[in-house]
Design a protein around this motif. Sequence first.
Motif, PDB file in Angstrom:
ATOM      1  N   ASP A   2       0.827  -1.401   0.007  1.00  7.86           N
ATOM      2  CA  ASP A   2       0.387   0.117   0.222  1.00  7.86           C
ATOM      3  C   ASP A   2       0.620   1.547  -0.282  1.00  7.86           C
ATOM      4  O   ASP A   2       1.308   1.310   0.849  1.00  7.86           O
ATOM      5  CB  ASP A   2      -1.182   0.401   1.656  1.00  7.86           C
ATOM      6  CG  ASP A   2      -1.795   1.157   0.994  1.00  7.86           C
ATOM      7  OD1 ASP A   2      -2.200   1.730   0.368  1.00  7.86           O
ATOM      8  OD2 ASP A   2      -2.982   1.524   2.283  1.00  7.86           O
ATOM      9  N   THR A   6      -4.431   6.627  -1.079  1.00  6.74           N
ATOM     10  CA  THR A   6      -6.025   6.756  -0.604  1.00  6.74           C
ATOM     11  C   THR A   6      -5.838   8.417  -0.358  1.00  6.74           C
ATOM     12  O   THR A   6      -5.201   8.830   0.742  1.00  6.74           O
ATOM     13  CB  THR A   6      -6.738   6.501   0.289  1.00  6.74           C
ATOM     14  OG1 THR A   6      -6.120   4.674  -0.003  1.00  6.74           O
ATOM     15  CG2 THR A   6      -7.903   5.929   0.545  1.00  6.74           C
ATOM     16  N   ARG A  25      -3.029   5.042 -14.457  1.00  7.18           N
ATOM     17  CA  ARG A  25      -4.521   3.682 -14.095  1.00  7.18           C
ATOM     18  C   ARG A  25      -3.883   3.251 -12.872  1.00  7.18           C
ATOM     19  O   ARG A  25      -4.657   2.769 -12.233  1.00  7.18           O
ATOM     20  CB  ARG A  25      -3.777   2.887 -15.261  1.00  7.18           C
ATOM     21  CG  ARG A  25      -5.031   3.666 -16.655  1.00  7.18           C
ATOM     22  CD  ARG A  25      -5.336   1.632 -17.301  1.00  7.18           C
ATOM     23  NE  ARG A  25      -6.042   1.837 -18.737  1.00  7.18           N
ATOM     24  CZ  ARG A  25      -6.850   1.715 -18.978  1.00  7.18           C
ATOM     25  NH1 ARG A  25      -8.077   0.977 -17.607  1.00  7.18           N
ATOM     26  NH2 ARG A  25      -7.815   2.395 -19.627  1.00  7.18           N
ATOM     27  N   LEU A  26      -2.478   3.791 -12.755  1.00  8.37           N
ATOM     28  CA  LEU A  26      -1.765   2.916 -11.045  1.00  8.37           C
ATOM     29  C   LEU A  26      -1.855   3.329 -10.408  1.00  8.37           C
ATOM     30  O   LEU A  26      -2.390   3.230  -9.328  1.00  8.37           O
ATOM     31  CB  LEU A  26      -0.112   2.481 -11.315  1.00  8.37           C
ATOM     32  CG  LEU A  26       0.750   1.875 -11.083  1.00  8.37           C
ATOM     33  CD1 LEU A  26      -0.215   0.383 -10.255  1.00  8.37           C
ATOM     34  CD2 LEU A  26       1.999   1.851 -10.203  1.00  8.37           C
ATOM     35  N   ALA A  29      -5.570   2.919  -9.459  1.00 10.35           N
ATOM     36  CA  ALA A  29      -5.788   1.647  -8.437  1.00 10.35           C
ATOM     37  C   ALA A  29      -5.035   1.831  -7.563  1.00 10.35           C
ATOM     38  O   ALA A  29      -4.851   0.464  -6.387  1.00 10.35           O
ATOM     39  CB  ALA A  29      -4.668   0.636  -9.595  1.00 10.35           C
ATOM     40  N   GLU A  30      -4.513   2.545  -6.806  1.00 12.83           N
ATOM     41  CA  GLU A  30      -3.686   2.390  -5.919  1.00 12.83           C
ATOM     42  C   GLU A  30      -4.343   3.619  -4.508  1.00 12.83           C
ATOM     43  O   GLU A  30      -3.563   3.722  -3.618  1.00 12.83           O
ATOM     44  CB  GLU A  30      -2.116   3.193  -5.794  1.00 12.83           C
ATOM     45  CG  GLU A  30      -0.747   2.441  -6.087  1.00 12.83           C
ATOM     46  CD  GLU A  30      -0.291   1.303  -5.233  1.00 12.83           C
ATOM     47  OE1 GLU A  30      -1.304   1.879  -3.954  1.00 12.83           O
ATOM     48  OE2 GLU A  30      -0.469  -0.409  -5.674  1.00 12.83           O
ATOM     49  N   ILE A  51     -11.427   3.890 -15.419  1.00  6.71           N
ATOM     50  CA  ILE A  51      -9.999   3.562 -14.465  1.00  6.71           C
ATOM     51  C   ILE A  51     -11.076   4.342 -12.767  1.00  6.71           C
ATOM     52  O   ILE A  51     -10.466   4.739 -11.716  1.00  6.71           O
ATOM     53  CB  ILE A  51      -8.417   4.265 -14.159  1.00  6.71           C
ATOM     54  CG1 ILE A  51      -8.595   6.244 -14.677  1.00  6.71           C
ATOM     55  CG2 ILE A  51      -8.033   4.063 -15.794  1.00  6.71           C
ATOM     56  CD1 ILE A  51      -7.925   6.819 -14.450  1.00  6.71           C
TER      57      ILE A  51
END
Length: 259
Positions: A2, A6, A25-26, A29-30, A51
């Motif tokens: 992680d 966020t 995108r990454l 995703a994170e 995404i």
Amino acid sequence: MDLNLTGRRALVTGSSSGLGEAIARLLAAEGAEVVVHGRDETRTRKVADEIGAVAVAIGDLATDEGADSVAAAAGEVDILVNNAGSYEHVGWAEATPEAWARTYEVNVVSGVRMIQRLVPGMRGRGWGRVIQIGGGLASQPIATLPHYNASLAARHNLAVSLARELAGTGVTSNVVAPGAVLVDAVQELVTAIAPERGWGESWEEIERNASHDFVPNDIGRFGRPVEIAGAVAYLASPYADYISGATIRVDGGTIRSVY
């Protein structure tokens, strides 16, 4: 792992396709709240929908008006990835002064515009990340693409200057320098010139031979967009709090330098 992104809002310029799309995108995703930027609204919104981006920013960063529109759509950004850029595939004879000026405007000044619009907010909040997408040609230029080589060097230089300016503010400035990355445009170019170079017929042969002759590196292939995106995500994270004014090369060992 992680990366604790966020809730952090990230703008990736030029993220409607290619390397920028992979970075967006990454980061999404994170857990980052990603703003997707592009000039083509249909293509940009498609990536944003895929995404789960929080916003779309449409605008030409080579103009003040476009930069204003993008900054307004992006809002309070914690992470700025200056990825947008382009160049004409020409050599010294064809690279006119006008081409040099246009390349500098698109590849350098566009990033400066976004820095000047978004970094003051980061400073005020006491945390932020500015990441330039540079390249090995900044330090080891080749005979062709002289205007592009020089614009990459400017990106690297401004990132270090910005890091000094931001000392002690909680905002860092760094560079990710890819080697040859296997985006669609690169694969099309390499495939087109493969017959005259004798690189083979299958993509496996072409990539192996091209990476040896065209962009020699220690891994023996082109980089994948997600591999560059991984370095960006790391620099965007709190794990990189102690890194500023640095260049992370993700090029398979193409650039060989002790320092």
